[in-house]
Motif scaffolding. Structure first.
Motif, PDB file in Angstrom:
ATOM      1  N   SER A 162      -2.473  -3.511   4.333  1.00 35.90           N
ATOM      2  CA  SER A 162      -3.367  -3.093   5.413  1.00 35.90           C
ATOM      3  C   SER A 162      -4.826  -3.117   4.973  1.00 35.90           C
ATOM      4  O   SER A 162      -5.702  -3.445   5.759  1.00 35.90           O
ATOM      5  CB  SER A 162      -2.985  -1.718   5.955  1.00 35.90           C
ATOM      6  N   GLN A 163      -5.097  -2.799   3.725  1.00 37.20           N
ATOM      7  CA  GLN A 163      -6.469  -2.874   3.216  1.00 37.20           C
ATOM      8  C   GLN A 163      -6.955  -4.312   3.184  1.00 37.20           C
ATOM      9  O   GLN A 163      -8.127  -4.573   3.440  1.00 37.20           O
ATOM     10  CB  GLN A 163      -6.580  -2.243   1.824  1.00 37.20           C
ATOM     11  N   SER A 183       6.990  -0.816  -0.167  1.00 37.45           N
ATOM     12  CA  SER A 183       6.660   0.545  -0.590  1.00 37.45           C
ATOM     13  C   SER A 183       5.368   0.966   0.103  1.00 37.45           C
ATOM     14  O   SER A 183       4.629   0.130   0.633  1.00 37.45           O
ATOM     15  CB  SER A 183       6.462   0.586  -2.111  1.00 37.45           C
ATOM     16  N   SER A 184       5.083   2.257   0.096  1.00 40.54           N
ATOM     17  CA  SER A 184       3.857   2.722   0.752  1.00 40.54           C
ATOM     18  C   SER A 184       2.627   2.120   0.071  1.00 40.54           C
ATOM     19  O   SER A 184       1.648   1.797   0.737  1.00 40.54           O
ATOM     20  CB  SER A 184       3.782   4.245   0.772  1.00 40.54           C
ATOM     21  N   GLY A 185       2.693   1.934  -1.227  1.00 38.18           N
ATOM     22  CA  GLY A 185       1.581   1.302  -1.942  1.00 38.18           C
ATOM     23  C   GLY A 185       1.380  -0.150  -1.528  1.00 38.18           C
ATOM     24  O   GLY A 185       0.247  -0.609  -1.364  1.00 38.18           O
ATOM     25  N   GLN A 186       2.488  -0.862  -1.350  1.00 36.84           N
ATOM     26  CA  GLN A 186       2.397  -2.257  -0.907  1.00 36.84           C
ATOM     27  C   GLN A 186       1.880  -2.352   0.524  1.00 36.84           C
ATOM     28  O   GLN A 186       1.051  -3.206   0.833  1.00 36.84           O
ATOM     29  CB  GLN A 186       3.775  -2.931  -1.015  1.00 36.84           C
ATOM     30  N   ARG A 187       2.350  -1.450   1.401  1.00 33.68           N
ATOM     31  CA  ARG A 187       1.846  -1.447   2.783  1.00 33.68           C
ATOM     32  C   ARG A 187       0.360  -1.113   2.813  1.00 33.68           C
ATOM     33  O   ARG A 187      -0.406  -1.700   3.578  1.00 33.68           O
ATOM     34  CB  ARG A 187       2.639  -0.468   3.649  1.00 33.68           C
ATOM     35  N   SER A 188      -0.047  -0.195   1.964  1.00 36.35           N
ATOM     36  CA  SER A 188      -1.458   0.166   1.891  1.00 36.35           C
ATOM     37  C   SER A 188      -2.292  -1.027   1.422  1.00 36.35           C
ATOM     38  O   SER A 188      -3.350  -1.314   1.989  1.00 36.35           O
ATOM     39  CB  SER A 188      -1.637   1.346   0.938  1.00 36.35           C
ATOM     40  N   GLU A 189      -1.815  -1.723   0.399  1.00 34.21           N
ATOM     41  CA  GLU A 189      -2.516  -2.910  -0.096  1.00 34.21           C
ATOM     42  C   GLU A 189      -2.618  -3.975   0.990  1.00 34.21           C
ATOM     43  O   GLU A 189      -3.667  -4.585   1.187  1.00 34.21           O
ATOM     44  CB  GLU A 189      -1.795  -3.474  -1.316  1.00 34.21           C
ATOM     45  N   SER A 212       8.588  -3.242   6.830  1.00 36.15           N
ATOM     46  CA  SER A 212       9.133  -1.882   6.792  1.00 36.15           C
ATOM     47  C   SER A 212       9.796  -1.563   5.457  1.00 36.15           C
ATOM     48  O   SER A 212       9.923  -0.397   5.097  1.00 36.15           O
ATOM     49  CB  SER A 212      10.125  -1.665   7.933  1.00 36.15           C
ATOM     50  N   ARG A 213      10.201  -2.582   4.721  1.00 38.37           N
ATOM     51  CA  ARG A 213      10.857  -2.369   3.424  1.00 38.37           C
ATOM     52  C   ARG A 213       9.867  -2.303   2.262  1.00 38.37           C
ATOM     53  O   ARG A 213      10.262  -2.013   1.131  1.00 38.37           O
ATOM     54  CB  ARG A 213      11.880  -3.473   3.176  1.00 38.37           C
TER      55      ARG A 213
END
Length: 63
Positions: free
Chosen positions: A58-59, A50-56, A47-48
């Motif tokens: 999940s991809q 960044s959106s870019g890191q979460r996207s990476e 949850s902490r």
């Protein structure tokens, strides 16, 4: 042993495997309170990100 396209992909797979293990443990294998702490700790960490890191992340799971 599989070849991974990136370090993120390798770590994501290792994380999923570890979480799957913790989730599937019976009470005799792992204290339920400890299992909850592990799962909540990973959830907090994710949850902490960044959106870019979460996207990476999940991809890497979907590849």
């Amino acid at each position: 042993m599989p070849v991974y396209s990136s370090l993120t992909h390798a770590l994501a797979e290792a994380l999923v495997d570890a979480l799957w293990f913790v989730e599937g443990c019976g009470d005799e294998q792992m204290d339920p309170d400890d299992a909850v702490k592990v799962l909540e700790g990973v959830g907090h960490l994710v949850s902490r990100l960044s959106s870019g890191q979460r996207s990476e992340l999940s991809q890497s799971w979907s590849s």
